[in-house]
Scaffold this motif. Structure first.
Motif, PDB file in Angstrom:
ATOM      1  N   VAL A   1       1.359  -0.591   0.103  1.00  0.00           N
ATOM      2  CA  VAL A   1       0.193  -0.048   0.050  1.00  0.00           C
ATOM      3  C   VAL A   1       0.919   1.262  -0.244  1.00  0.00           C
ATOM      4  N   THR A   2       2.316   0.815   0.688  1.00  0.00           N
ATOM      5  CA  THR A   2       2.928   1.726   0.418  1.00  0.00           C
ATOM      6  C   THR A   2       3.705   2.477  -0.815  1.00  0.00           C
ATOM      7  N   LEU A   3       3.946   1.495  -1.688  1.00  0.00           N
ATOM      8  CA  LEU A   3       4.128   2.062  -2.266  1.00  0.00           C
ATOM      9  C   LEU A   3       2.946   2.721  -3.827  1.00  0.00           C
ATOM     10  N   TRP A   4       1.831   2.254  -3.711  1.00  0.00           N
ATOM     11  CA  TRP A   4       0.866   2.454  -4.177  1.00  0.00           C
ATOM     12  C   TRP A   4       0.688   3.365  -3.812  1.00  0.00           C
ATOM     13  N   LEU A   5       0.585   4.381  -3.057  1.00  0.00           N
ATOM     14  CA  LEU A   5       0.606   5.638  -2.053  1.00  0.00           C
ATOM     15  C   LEU A   5       1.298   6.609  -3.254  1.00  0.00           C
ATOM     16  N   GLY A   6       2.230   6.012  -3.042  1.00  0.00           N
ATOM     17  CA  GLY A   6       3.945   6.479  -3.546  1.00  0.00           C
ATOM     18  C   GLY A   6       4.244   7.313  -2.726  1.00  0.00           C
ATOM     19  N   SER A   7       4.526   6.508  -1.062  1.00  0.00           N
ATOM     20  CA  SER A   7       5.029   7.396  -0.114  1.00  0.00           C
ATOM     21  C   SER A   7       6.108   7.690   0.638  1.00  0.00           C
ATOM     22  N   ILE A   8       6.630   6.429  -0.545  1.00  0.00           N
ATOM     23  CA  ILE A   8       7.915   6.671  -0.272  1.00  0.00           C
ATOM     24  C   ILE A   8       8.749   6.882  -1.807  1.00  0.00           C
ATOM     25  N   SER A   9       7.677   7.742  -3.084  1.00  0.00           N
ATOM     26  CA  SER A   9       8.312   7.835  -3.775  1.00  0.00           C
ATOM     27  C   SER A   9       9.771   8.778  -4.559  1.00  0.00           C
TER      28      SER A   9
ATOM     29  N   ASP B   1       5.413  18.966 -13.041  1.00  0.00           N
ATOM     30  CA  ASP B   1       5.083  18.055 -13.943  1.00  0.00           C
ATOM     31  C   ASP B   1       4.291  17.429 -13.054  1.00  0.00           C
ATOM     32  N   ASP B   2       3.833  16.403 -13.408  1.00  0.00           N
ATOM     33  CA  ASP B   2       3.253  15.013 -13.988  1.00  0.00           C
ATOM     34  C   ASP B   2       4.253  14.445 -12.558  1.00  0.00           C
ATOM     35  N   ARG B   3       5.192  14.331 -12.297  1.00  0.00           N
ATOM     36  CA  ARG B   3       5.804  12.992 -11.047  1.00  0.00           C
ATOM     37  C   ARG B   3       5.842  13.815  -9.586  1.00  0.00           C
ATOM     38  N   ARG B   4       5.970  13.029  -8.879  1.00  0.00           N
ATOM     39  CA  ARG B   4       5.467  12.918  -7.432  1.00  0.00           C
ATOM     40  C   ARG B   4       6.598  12.544  -6.916  1.00  0.00           C
ATOM     41  N   TYR B   5       7.125  13.488  -5.757  1.00  0.00           N
ATOM     42  CA  TYR B   5       8.098  12.732  -4.501  1.00  0.00           C
ATOM     43  C   TYR B   5       8.292  13.026  -3.673  1.00  0.00           C
ATOM     44  N   ALA B   6       8.027  11.919  -2.677  1.00  0.00           N
ATOM     45  CA  ALA B   6       7.284  11.693  -0.830  1.00  0.00           C
ATOM     46  C   ALA B   6       7.768  11.360  -0.386  1.00  0.00           C
ATOM     47  N   LEU B   7       7.838  11.303   1.038  1.00  0.00           N
ATOM     48  CA  LEU B   7       8.462  10.270   1.788  1.00  0.00           C
ATOM     49  C   LEU B   7       7.876  10.630   2.803  1.00  0.00           C
ATOM     50  N   GLU B   8       6.880   9.008   3.244  1.00  0.00           N
ATOM     51  CA  GLU B   8       5.807   9.669   4.981  1.00  0.00           C
ATOM     52  C   GLU B   8       5.887   8.406   5.045  1.00  0.00           C
ATOM     53  N   THR B   9       6.420   7.937   6.226  1.00  0.00           N
ATOM     54  CA  THR B   9       6.400   6.159   6.615  1.00  0.00           C
ATOM     55  C   THR B   9       6.036   6.279   7.491  1.00  0.00           C
ATOM     56  N   PRO B  10       5.821   4.953   8.492  1.00  0.00           N
ATOM     57  CA  PRO B  10       5.353   5.317   9.756  1.00  0.00           C
ATOM     58  C   PRO B  10       6.922   5.693  10.026  1.00  0.00           C
TER      59      PRO B  10
END
Length: 339
Positions: free
Chosen positions: A132-140, A277-286
Motif C-alpha cells: 500500500v505504501t508503494l501504491w500510494l507513492g509514500s516513498i516515491s 510536472d506529472d511526477r511526485r516525490y514524497a517521503l512519509e512512512t511510519p
C-alpha cells in the motif's frame, strides 16, 4: 498508507487510524489466526494486541530519532536503507508484542508454534503495508530518485543557510565549490532570497522575514545584475508574496522560478511531497517522514529543493538527484552569460 502495528503513530491520516484502524486490523488478524489454527479466536484480545503494539510504536519512533537525523543529511542515498531497517525492527518487535495475545486468543501455550503464528500474521500485515505504501507513492522520493555524483545544469551559485542556522554559504550549482558568505542571528526568518532591485540593473541578497516583525534584512546590496536572479513578487504592503515561506500552498506557493510557466509544487504534509510536472516525490512512512522545502526552478527545468537537511539538484527527466550541501532555505544567482 493503512497500517497499525509498531509504526502507527506517524501514519498518514494517523489520528483516524489510531482510533479506528487498529480495531480493523485486530479483526483482520483474528480471522487470519483462526484460519491458520482452525480454532475459535477471541477477537478482542487481538484488537487489544494492536493497541499495545501501537504504544510500542511510539518507543520505536523515539529510539529511531538519531537514525532519522542521520538520514536527513543525505536522504536519497540512505533513506531506503534506513526505511527497510526500521521497518524490520518494527516487524520483529510486533511479533514479540503480539505473541502472548495470539496464544491467549486461541487458548494455546506460548511456545514456538504460537511464536511462528505471530511471525506469519505480522509478515502478512507488513507485506500489505509495504504494498500500500508503494501504491500510494509514500516513498516515491526514495524509489523514483537515484543519487548522482554530477548533473549537468546552468552555471551559478546557490545561496543557503547552513545547518547551524547562523551561517550563510554559497555553493556552485555543480557542487564544485562552497564558500562562507556572512553570518546571521538565529531568529524568525524564513528564507534567503536573491532579489532583483526595482528600477535598477542589479540584485541583492536579503534575509526574508527576519525578526519578530517579519521585516526583510539586506545582507548584500550589490550582488550582481538583475538578470541573474529570479523575479520576486511583493504585495501592496511590500511583503514578499510566496506562500508561508517554507512550504507552498498551491502551485506557486514558495517556489522560486526562472521560467514563466512551471509545474513545481511542494505540499505542507510529507505525503504530498514535491510535484514536478506529472511526477511526485514524497517521503512519509511510519518510521521516516520528511517534507520538501524551498524549491527553485532553473532555466533548464531542473529543480533545486531541500529535503530534510539536504539541498538537492533534481533532474526529473532522468530521475536523478545530486546532493549540493547540507542546509536550508536556498536561492540562486545565475552566472552572467558570456557576450
Amino acid at each position: 498508507m493503512f497500517l497499525a502495528n509498531a509504526g502507527t503513530p506517524l501514519m498518514w491520516a494517523g489520528c483516524l487510524w489510531l482510533l479506528v484502524g487498529n480495531w480493523i486490523l485486530g479483526n483482520v488478524e483474528a480471522r487470519i489466526v483462526s484460519w491458520i489454527t482452525k480454532r475459535p479466536t477471541i477477537t478482542k484480545k487481538l484488537i487489544t494486541a494492536n493497541y499495545v503494539s501501537m504504544a510500542v510504536g511510539f518507543g520505536v519512533i523515539y529510539l529511531a530519532g538519531p537514525v532519522r537525523s542521520w538520514v536527513s543529511l543525505d536522504p536519497i542515498r540512505w533513506g531506503l536503507i534506513a526505511f527497510v531497517g526500521l521497518m524490520a525492527c518494527a516487524w520483529f518487535l510486533t511479533i514479540l508484542v503480539e505473541w502472548p495475545f495470539i496464544a491467549s486468543a486461541v487458548d494455546l501455550p506460548r511456545d514456538r508454534r504460537t511464536l511462528g503464528i505471530s511471525a506469519g500474521v505480522q509478515t502478512l500485515t507488513y507485506l500489505g503495508m509495504v504494498l500500500v505504501t508503494l501504491w500510494l507513492g509514500s516513498i516515491s522520493a526514495l524509489t523514483d530518485l537515484r543519487p548522482a555524483q554530477s548533473i549537468p545544469t546552468v552555471g551559478g551559485w546557490l545561496y543557503m543557510v547552513g545547518v547551524d542556522g547562523q551561517t550563510v554559504y554559497r555553493v556552485r550549482l555543480d557542487g564544485s565549490r562552497k564558500e562562507k558568505v556572512t553570518t546571521i542571528k538565529p531568529g524568525n526568518w524564513k528564507r534567503v532570497i536573491v532579489e532583483p532591485i526595482a528600477n535598477e540593473d542589479r540584485c541583492r541578497l536579503i534575509l526574508w522575514g527576519s525578526g519578530w516583525r517579519g521585516e526583510d534584512k539586506e545582507l548584500i546590496r550589490n550582488l550582481g545584475r538583475a538578470s541573474q536572479a529570479a523575479p520576486v513578487q511583493r504585495d501592496s504592503k511590500g511583503q514578499v508574496n510566496y506562500g508561508n515561506g517554507t512550504f507552498g500552498y498551491g502551485r506557486d506557493g514558495s517556489t522560486r522560478s526562472f521560467v514563466d510557466q512551471h509545474q513545481v509544487f511542494v505540499g505542507y504534509w510529507p505525503v504530498i511531497g514535491m510535484s514536478i510536472d506529472d511526477r511526485r516525490y514524497a517521503l512519509e512512512t511510519p518510521v521516516l517522514a520528511m517534507s520538501w522545502q524551498s524549491p527553485i526552478v532553473l532555466p533548464d527545468g531542473k529543480v533545486i529543493a531541500q529535503l530534510g537537511l539536504t539541498i538537492l539538484l533534481v533532474d526529473p527527466a532522468t530521475g536523478r538527484a545530486m546532493k549540493l550541501a547540507n542546509g536550508s532555505c536556498g536561492d540562486v544567482l545565475l552566472d552572467l552569460l558570456a557576450r
